[in-house]
Design an enzyme around this catalytic site. Structure first.
Site, mmCIF file in Angstrom:
data_model
loop_
_atom_site.group_PDB
_atom_site.id
_atom_site.type_symbol
_atom_site.label_atom_id
_atom_site.label_comp_id
_atom_site.label_asym_id
_atom_site.label_seq_id
_atom_site.Cartn_x
_atom_site.Cartn_y
_atom_site.Cartn_z
ATOM 1 N N GLU A 29 -5.466 -2.218 -14.302
ATOM 2 C CA GLU A 29 -4.265 -2.200 -13.460
ATOM 3 C C GLU A 29 -3.176 -1.334 -14.084
ATOM 4 O O GLU A 29 -2.422 -0.660 -13.372
ATOM 5 C CB GLU A 29 -3.782 -3.632 -13.225
ATOM 6 C CG GLU A 29 -4.701 -4.404 -12.299
ATOM 7 C CD GLU A 29 -4.435 -5.898 -12.272
ATOM 8 O OE1 GLU A 29 -3.511 -6.347 -13.002
ATOM 9 O OE2 GLU A 29 -5.140 -6.616 -11.540
ATOM 10 N N PHE A 74 -7.754 -12.137 -5.495
ATOM 11 C CA PHE A 74 -8.946 -11.300 -5.572
ATOM 12 C C PHE A 74 -10.139 -11.985 -4.899
ATOM 13 O O PHE A 74 -10.403 -13.166 -5.152
ATOM 14 C CB PHE A 74 -9.297 -10.994 -7.029
ATOM 15 C CG PHE A 74 -8.507 -9.865 -7.595
ATOM 16 C CD1 PHE A 74 -9.011 -8.579 -7.593
ATOM 17 C CD2 PHE A 74 -7.228 -10.074 -8.103
ATOM 18 C CE1 PHE A 74 -8.289 -7.517 -8.107
ATOM 19 C CE2 PHE A 74 -6.486 -9.036 -8.621
ATOM 20 C CZ PHE A 74 -7.014 -7.751 -8.615
ATOM 21 N N ASP A 107 -4.878 13.661 18.893
ATOM 22 C CA ASP A 107 -5.826 13.179 17.882
ATOM 23 C C ASP A 107 -5.569 11.724 17.521
ATOM 24 O O ASP A 107 -4.600 11.112 17.973
ATOM 25 C CB ASP A 107 -5.756 14.061 16.630
ATOM 26 C CG ASP A 107 -4.392 13.995 15.960
ATOM 27 O OD1 ASP A 107 -4.050 12.924 15.429
ATOM 28 O OD2 ASP A 107 -3.666 15.006 15.958
ATOM 29 N N SER A 111 -2.442 -12.686 -16.684
ATOM 30 C CA SER A 111 -3.641 -13.516 -16.801
ATOM 31 C C SER A 111 -3.573 -14.238 -18.137
ATOM 32 O O SER A 111 -3.264 -13.624 -19.154
ATOM 33 C CB SER A 111 -4.895 -12.631 -16.737
ATOM 34 O OG SER A 111 -6.047 -13.375 -17.064
ATOM 35 N N HIS A 165 1.444 12.084 25.487
ATOM 36 C CA HIS A 165 0.688 13.141 26.152
ATOM 37 C C HIS A 165 -0.789 12.807 26.293
ATOM 38 O O HIS A 165 -1.579 13.655 26.689
ATOM 39 C CB HIS A 165 0.851 14.462 25.411
ATOM 40 C CG HIS A 165 2.172 15.109 25.673
ATOM 41 N ND1 HIS A 165 2.558 16.306 25.087
ATOM 42 C CD2 HIS A 165 3.204 14.739 26.469
ATOM 43 C CE1 HIS A 165 3.770 16.628 25.505
ATOM 44 N NE2 HIS A 165 4.175 15.687 26.339
#
Length: 476
Positions: free
Chosen positions: A403, A353, A110, A286, A148
């Protein structure tokens, strides 16, 4: 081996960049993929065999191909149908993909490993054919060896006894590469039963070549329980057999770590991840209004903080907060420049950001995902100041509140520094009532209280803050 000891040792290899993963079918089971028995149930029925009474499933695959005149078309079709590409990675895949593991080996067909790594922003170099071993994908930071084969190439997958018998001749280069990695890296085997003859051959070669100097490896196993067995006699037999098998693995310096249920495996991996990121500090900050200290003093404080965190061998994770983020990064980079032995990527994660898209709703959704990804890379979150400009006014930085909630949800130890005012002051008002993942004792709680008290000089915050981080590291 005791779980705590395993975590301690494997963490050391993670920190030194020597950890690797070997994933077996069990890692993908909870994603909804069938095991070998279910994969071959209908095929066995065509042979008039009861798959529940068989144990050599590779032989069944071979018998089926024999019955079709060596045509394995139907077997390939089963593989494609039972391993669709639209499955999502499991929790274990996602946790492991976040860790700094650059070498993965698997016997799975997978693509869950590749998907999990891509979701984490990693560039994975996938090797499922011999010729791919000779090439390197540009800018890769992870290599995945699918020894495999791959579900999208079922004709080349290792499925039958013929495939296993010819493996050394057709895919021997994989065995050589695996030998090198088992010699130089510490593997964690997960979801693997140790019945693969190719791996047995490689382990035997390493054992004979290095004798008592073999590198240590680890394997997670679910211990046998009475619920797994039909009666007490079967339970005693199966339990005894598992003990014998696990003892035999010690010949190859593979230590076994037992869990009581499969649900415990994600918890073990989560603990490894939590302990690993405990040295990573997310700094949420900030500021537009610098009162009462003034812009120069605030910037000086942030620069010192960034430098001191790096000096303590901590990784700084930052989204470059408005007004003060650059000062934090400046101090971090200055400290790194004084220590050329420290790698930038190992000590600093900078995630400014994105300002697009222009649509506010889409941007907020993007920022939420962005915040979660960034915060998940740390074990401790510090919150400083928390105001911004909106038009002509100074308003609370609501992003910091977001946050804070994300950090709590993700299990970080949160440190609001209320002494810096604004949103941080609000977050720290009931600091003792905040659920925390680590017990820092009364001393740690006293420091948390201290960090909420107003200060005339910001530098007075540095000592207590670093002391609390030291307590956290010791407690972890």
């Amino acid at each position: 081996m005791e779980r705590s000891r395993f975590i301690e040792l494997y963490l050391k290899d993670l920190e030194e960049g020597n950890a690797a993963i070997f994933a077996g079918a069990g890692l993908s089971a909870s994603a909804g993929f069938v095991n070998w028995k279910e994969l071959l149930r209908e095929i066995a029925a065509e042979l008039n065999l009861n798959v529940d009474r068989e144990s050599d499933f590779v032989a069944i695959a071979q018998y089926y191909v024999n019955s079709k005149g060596q045509n394995r078309g139907q077997l390939n079709k089963v593989l494609l149908e039972e391993f669709p590409a639209d499955k999502n990675p499991t929790e274990c895949h996602r946790i492991l993909a976040r860790l700094p593991i650059s070498t993965w080996w698997t016997t799975n067909y997978d693509r869950l490993i590749e998907t999990a790594l891509t979701d984490e922003g990693k560039v994975a170099d996938i090797k499922y054919q011999v010729n791919q071993l000779a090439y390197t994908k540009p800018n890769r930071n992870v290599t995945v060896f699918k020894m495999h084969g791959d579900v999208e190439h079922p004709g080349d997958a290792v499925l039958t006894r013929d495939d296993y018998e010819k493996y050394a001749f057709k895919r021997g280069a994989f065995l050589n590469a695996l030998t090198g990695d088992l010699t130089s890296k510490t593997f964690l085997f997960i979801g693997f039963s140790f019945t693969d003859p190719n791996l047995e051959r490689v382990l035997a070669q390493i054992r004979y070549r290095f004798a008592e100097n073999q590198r240590p490896h680890y394997a997670l196993f679910k211990s046998v329980s009475e619920h797994d067995c039909e009666d007490v006699e079967e339970f005693e037999y199966t339990k005894n057999r598992q003990a014998i098998v696990l003892e035999d693995l010690k010949r190859f310096n593979i230590e076994s770590v037992l869990v009581d249920s499969y649900d415990e495996i994600p918890r073990v991996l989560t603990e490894i991840y939590r302990r690993f990121v405990q040295n990573s500090i997310f700094v949420s900050t900030s500021a537009h209004d610098y009162s009462p200290w003034g812009e120069q003093d605030v910037h000086s404080f942030m620069e010192k903080l960034g430098g001191l965190l790096i000096e303590r061998n901590l990784k700084v994770v930052s989204g470059v907060g408005v007004g003060v983020g650059n000062a934090l990064l400046g101090g971090s980079i200055l400290s790194l420049s004084r220590h050329p032995e420290k790698r930038f990527d190992d000590n600093l994660v900078v995630r400014p950001f994105p300002q697009f898209p222009n649509d506010p709703g889409k941007r907020e959704a993007l920022w939420d995902t962005y915040r979660r990804d960034m915060i998940a890379r740390a074990g401790i979150a510090i919150f400083l100041f928390g105001n911004k400009q909106a038009g002509n006014a100074v308003v609370p930085a609501t992003g910091m509140q977001n946050e804070f909630e994300i950090a709590k949800e993700l299990g970080l130890f949160v440190i609001p520094v209320g002494a810096t005012g604004s949103i941080s002051r609000d977050l720290g008002r009931d600091v003792r009532s905040i659920p925390q993942p680590v017990d820092v004792g009364e001393k740690g709680l006293e420091i948390l209280d201290q960090l909420q008290e107003p200060v005339d000089e910001l530098d007075r915050i540095l000592g207590p803050l670093l002391d609390l981080i030291d307590i956290l590291k010791e407690a972890s």
